[in-house]
Scaffold this motif. Sequence first.
Motif, short mmCIF file in Angstrom:
data_model
loop_
_atom_site.label_atom_id
_atom_site.label_comp_id
_atom_site.label_asym_id
_atom_site.label_seq_id
_atom_site.Cartn_x
_atom_site.Cartn_y
_atom_site.Cartn_z
N ALA A 153 0.95 -1.35 0.01
CA ALA A 153 0.12 0.01 0.01
C ALA A 153 0.97 1.27 -0.03
N LEU A 154 1.81 1.37 0.93
CA LEU A 154 2.85 2.48 0.83
C LEU A 154 3.58 2.77 -0.48
N THR A 155 3.95 1.55 -0.93
CA THR A 155 4.70 1.77 -2.29
C THR A 155 3.93 2.22 -3.33
N LEU A 156 2.70 1.90 -3.43
CA LEU A 156 1.48 2.27 -4.27
C LEU A 156 1.47 3.66 -4.23
N LYS A 216 3.41 10.27 -9.78
CA LYS A 216 3.06 10.51 -11.06
C LYS A 216 1.48 11.29 -11.36
N ASN A 217 0.92 11.62 -9.96
CA ASN A 217 -0.35 12.42 -10.14
C ASN A 217 -0.31 13.61 -9.37
N LYS A 218 0.81 13.73 -8.23
CA LYS A 218 1.11 14.87 -7.55
C LYS A 218 -0.09 15.02 -6.39
N LYS A 219 -1.01 13.99 -6.42
CA LYS A 219 -2.08 14.27 -5.49
C LYS A 219 -2.70 12.83 -5.11
N LEU A 220 -3.46 12.68 -3.84
CA LEU A 220 -3.66 11.19 -3.69
C LEU A 220 -5.39 11.45 -3.62
N VAL A 221 -6.00 10.44 -4.45
CA VAL A 221 -7.40 10.32 -4.48
C VAL A 221 -7.84 9.16 -3.80
N PHE A 222 -8.73 9.04 -2.79
CA PHE A 222 -9.26 8.08 -1.94
C PHE A 222 -10.78 7.95 -2.22
N ASN A 223 -11.38 7.01 -2.91
CA ASN A 223 -12.75 6.98 -2.76
C ASN A 223 -13.36 5.70 -2.07
N THR A 224 -14.10 6.20 -0.87
CA THR A 224 -14.57 5.27 0.11
C THR A 224 -15.72 4.32 -0.46
N ASN A 280 -7.78 1.86 -14.52
CA ASN A 280 -6.58 2.58 -14.29
C ASN A 280 -5.77 1.65 -13.20
N ALA A 281 -5.17 0.78 -13.77
CA ALA A 281 -4.47 -0.35 -12.99
C ALA A 281 -3.80 0.14 -11.81
N LEU A 282 -2.93 1.21 -11.89
CA LEU A 282 -2.27 1.68 -10.61
C LEU A 282 -3.21 2.31 -9.59
#
Length: 288
Positions: free
Chosen positions: A52-55, A62-70, A176-178
């Motif tokens: 999880a931390l690596t990804l 790559k995206n400069k921001k983190l998107v987390f969808n609950t 979006n595999a990543l």
Amino acid sequence: MLLNIKQNEKLLLTIFLSLIFLALNSILCKAALVSNLIDAYSFTFFRIISAALTLILIYLYKNKKLVFNTKTNWLSSFMLFIYAICFSYSYLSIDAGFGTLLLFAIVQLVMVFASLFYKEKINIQKVIGIVLAIFGLIYLLYPTQSFEVSFYHAFLMIISGVAWAIYTIIGKKSINALANTMDNFIKATLFIVLFYFVFTIDNLHYSFNGVVLALISGSITSALGYVLWYEVLPKIQIITAGVIQLFVPILSIILSIIFLNETLTNTLLVSTVIIILGILITIFSKTK
């Protein structure tokens, strides 16, 4: 035509790399758990957390921001967790060869039924390839001497196989595999922590070498391997995805020979040729 050839070459390379990573996961798990360097829960915990931390780091780069969808990916995340935890615990008390056969036989069975459910077109050439690959795997791993099997741990391996098959089938819809893989591991982290408190895990033990093996399994072979696998899945049939995974036990045993000094046998050599032939027939079969 040239573009199609290059696309096919890239797809085959991605498939090969993802299978190598899947096989290395087995080697790392075997080395850590069989040698009692770490307990099954701790191995799974460090594996999932490090992945999880690596990804997250790769995604941020790559995206400069983190998107987390609950609201999404909960089923795939739970299947990922179930696969990982059941595989680790079953590995403690089940023969490696029989366990590998059982795992991928279940994966193949579930994915065959799934392909029929989704009404994928399966021609006679693909059927021949599937049968040949399964025969080669059985020839390789079918026990030749009397042995005892823990039905409890065999049942855990069956659950692990079903979970991985479902995780793979869900991956067919990945766009979006990543992002999907990162999200799956983040949510799987919640499940592994919850598992600790629900089942009040005790007898935890780990060594430096055990943790290192778990971290490599998580941050490299799982994180990168699963991203590659999710990259492949939308481009191939469910039935094809099931068949090519039969190559993983072969790769695992070959890698065991290289890294764990196991012996190359005639049975391994013959079965490898049979399985590779079956896989190639399946992959390159033409669907009408």
